[in-house]
Scaffold this active site. Structure first.
Site, PDB file in Angstrom:
ATOM      1  N   GLY A   1      12.060  30.539 -18.887  1.00  0.00           N
ATOM      2  CA  GLY A   1      11.021  31.111 -19.743  1.00  0.00           C
ATOM      3  C   GLY A   1       9.810  31.399 -18.874  1.00  0.00           C
ATOM      4  O   GLY A   1       9.285  30.490 -18.210  1.00  0.00           O
TER       5      GLY A   1
ATOM      6  N   ASP B   1       9.098  40.420 -23.418  1.00  0.00           N
ATOM      7  CA  ASP B   1       8.955  40.139 -21.987  1.00  0.00           C
ATOM      8  C   ASP B   1       7.899  41.000 -21.317  1.00  0.00           C
ATOM      9  O   ASP B   1       7.272  40.587 -20.335  1.00  0.00           O
ATOM     10  CB  ASP B   1      10.297  40.317 -21.274  1.00  0.00           C
ATOM     11  CG  ASP B   1      11.223  39.155 -21.565  1.00  0.00           C
ATOM     12  OD1 ASP B   1      11.941  39.218 -22.568  1.00  0.00           O
ATOM     13  OD2 ASP B   1      11.175  38.160 -20.816  1.00  0.00           O
TER      14      ASP B   1
ATOM     15  N   ASN C   1      12.496  43.361 -24.378  1.00  0.00           N
ATOM     16  CA  ASN C   1      12.860  41.988 -24.736  1.00  0.00           C
ATOM     17  C   ASN C   1      14.371  41.848 -24.538  1.00  0.00           C
ATOM     18  O   ASN C   1      15.055  42.806 -24.197  1.00  0.00           O
ATOM     19  CB  ASN C   1      12.448  41.672 -26.180  1.00  0.00           C
ATOM     20  CG  ASN C   1      12.551  40.185 -26.494  1.00  0.00           C
ATOM     21  OD1 ASN C   1      12.149  39.347 -25.688  1.00  0.00           O
ATOM     22  ND2 ASN C   1      13.116  39.840 -27.636  1.00  0.00           N
ATOM     23  N   LYS C   2      14.875  40.648 -24.727  1.00  0.00           N
ATOM     24  CA  LYS C   2      16.300  40.329 -24.524  1.00  0.00           C
ATOM     25  C   LYS C   2      17.200  41.410 -25.123  1.00  0.00           C
ATOM     26  O   LYS C   2      16.964  41.879 -26.230  1.00  0.00           O
ATOM     27  CB  LYS C   2      16.589  38.985 -25.189  1.00  0.00           C
ATOM     28  CG  LYS C   2      18.005  38.473 -25.068  1.00  0.00           C
ATOM     29  CD  LYS C   2      18.426  38.213 -23.644  1.00  0.00           C
ATOM     30  CE  LYS C   2      17.531  37.197 -22.975  1.00  0.00           C
ATOM     31  NZ  LYS C   2      17.599  37.228 -21.519  1.00  0.00           N
TER      32      LYS C   2
END
Lengths: 364, 364
Positions: A50, A245, A255-256
């Site tokens: 993270g 992110d 993002n993911k």
């Protein structure tokens, strides 16, 4: 009670406490990190993960780097040792922006200190490094809590929420970003159910997010990623809340992988789509999502489940780490500085403040 | 060359050849099934799977049931033995419509034969059962090939196709349904790339579909289910082709969980969405998808990867086997009887033929 993913214990001669995230949810193992080699390994092997958590861990890594220096060590040598440690730790995760930012901040504080004080001694430098690491830690904790407080109003009593990947306490020093909103709503006594995408290939949702929510006493249901749309169709989801992110100047957000699909499915079903992210996630030097590079991760992450190979030999794998959710699909971005509904460059700029805007873009 | 998932070898005293699908793609193991107990286990444990393949396997199971009867056995006793075997095999997969349909067809043929012939002997009965099982097998093979021939025109040279789960040769006696279309296009020399959703939780896409396509020499790329939307966004997918498990009178279709989301994502990106299914998949007694019951599968399918538990203890799991794709999201349904573009009840009825329509609904 949320997990303390990264926590310094003691004074200058203390240690860095970590949770071994590779062993979750099977076992809850705390580690005592006492030198930079051990921390390098922990970052490299995703024991700690993270971006914000890694940033804080790197900051404390510099405390570890100077804490054991001989009292005879000159202040110049100590500064050199600190810089070398920063280079070394930085090579554990070369794309970790938070990691470099945190360590650069400490390095420059230490340099200023040494330059400004004729008779600076080692102990003072060690204390300065610890104080600065503690400040970085505390800012992260405050940022997380503030995001939660800013966002909890979006969770109504009795709703169903969908989240993806892990934007929780395990990814930060504080109580997370997306999950912080849920923790704050839960504290206020709201009841709600969180559906968690397992998040292939690395299963951060099934393994980490489900664990965090369960620990906090929040109702949690794990689903496979391909089930989200069908849940929405049945009216079980009122909002989607994920982390981010990197956010471009126009509000497009990386993002993911899988987040983009969720944003389309949410829009199709008239469901609100929230991103929770610290203001440091905005990168105003990037005009739009098209300019955000997408990291391709190793094929074996998809190819293997544990030790079992699930695809035939020689078959190609496509494994992007992220995708880009266009700003138009985002109901609101929730940061510690406030909330932007229907994000646009103008609104983002206003929230971040003109000064920051100038710093980041060089524009007036 | 496509795999022979279910193939009878020899005459009345032969055996049923199966591929052990549990061991794919790691190992290619052929089994010789020589009695109904062994076949029961094979169906129960998903050694053989896919509704059409199980139907054909059940038909040959009745050959196994009567092949070893003592030559002294009376024809009435043989008929009784056949019925008992059908009940027994039916209990291996109580929701398998094709399994019951195939065995009922043989039972009723056998009953008619015994009733109509005063001096029927055991050998004649055994031959009749084998002939009928062979007929069911051959119809399945022809159906698959015909779907492929009807659908291959939708694959243009140089395109990217997305498929989900396994609607291939391993699920039928022939060359599959959705994959049959790809096999036929490949035979015609068209070049294309097939992106295969791994299809959590049971990974039929990663394990079986990727294996079949690779065997056939077709370009295949495995992705995680959550990556499909992002591929579409990048323009890498020109059409989605999947199978279907059950289609209602209005064209709403049940298929593997995740299909519904793909249909939404395809529409959003202007991508054609095709379903390939035999005409026996249509159930005109069901008005719309709302009336199709959705089976919930065991939580452990999601909870465990191999032997490793990936979710925390006590966390709830949601694991529906299917979802419903509304007719309006379907570009065309491709069956062996023809292709229906933008399916409606009227068009479905016309394709199936008035006679079948009357049989299935009781309406004139």
């Amino acid at each position: 009670m949320v997990a303390a993913a990264v926590k310094w214990v003691g004074g200058v001669d203390g240690f860095l406490g970590l949770i071994d995230q590779r062993q979750l949810p099977g076992e809850f193992v705390k580690l005592q990190c006492r030198d930079i080699e051990q921390l390098y390994e922990a970052i490299k092997t995703l024991t700690v993960r993270g971006a914000p958590a890694i940033g804080v861990a790197g900051a404390y890594g510099l405390v570890l780097a100077v804490q054991k220096l001989d009292t005879q060590c000159s202040i110049r040598d100590a500064l050199e040792c600190l810089k070398k440690a920063a280079d070394y730790l930085g090579s554990s995760r070369p794309t970790g922006a938070n990691l470099f930012r945190a360590m650069d901040r400490i390095k420059s504080k230490a340099e200023d200190f040494v330059a400004s004080k004729a008779k600076a001694n080692l102990q003072e430098l060690q204390e300065l490094v610890l104080n600065e690491a503690n400040a970085i830690y505390q800012e992260d904790v405050d940022m997380c809590r503030q995001i939660g407080e800013n966002g909890e109003k979006f969770i109504k009593d009795g709703v169903g929420i969908l989240t993806h990947c892990n934007a929780g306490a395990l990814a930060t020093a504080g109580q997370g970003t997306a999950l912080s909103i849920m923790f704050e709503a839960h504290k206020k006594g709201k009841r709600f159910k969180v559906y968690v995408d397992e998040t292939r290939p690395l299963l951060q949702g099934a393994r980490l997010t489900a664990w965090e929510l369960k620990q906090a006493g929040i109702n949690v249901v794990v689903i496979c990623d391909n089930m989200a749309g069908w849940l929405m169709k049945q009216g079980k989801i009122n909002s989607v809340i994920t982390g981010a992110d990197r956010i471009a100047a126009n509000g497009d957000a990386a993002n993911k992988i899988g987040t983009y699909s969720l944003s389309i499915l949410a829009r199709e079903h008239g469901i609100s789509f929230y991103l929770a992210a610290p203001s440091s996630t905005f990168d105003l030097s990037i005009k739009s999502g098209d300019q955000i590079p997408i990291e391709q991760r190793p094929s074996d992450e998809v190819r293997f489940l544990g030790k079992e190979k699930i695809t035939p030999d020689g078959v190609e794998i496509y494994n992007p780490a992220f995708d880009i959710t266009p700003a138009e699909n985002i109901t609101a971005i929730i940061s510690e500085k406030g909330t932007i509904q229907q994000p646009t460059e103008e609104k983002i700029r206003r929230m971040l403040g003109q000064k920051l805007w100038q710093e980041k873009t060089g524009k007036i």
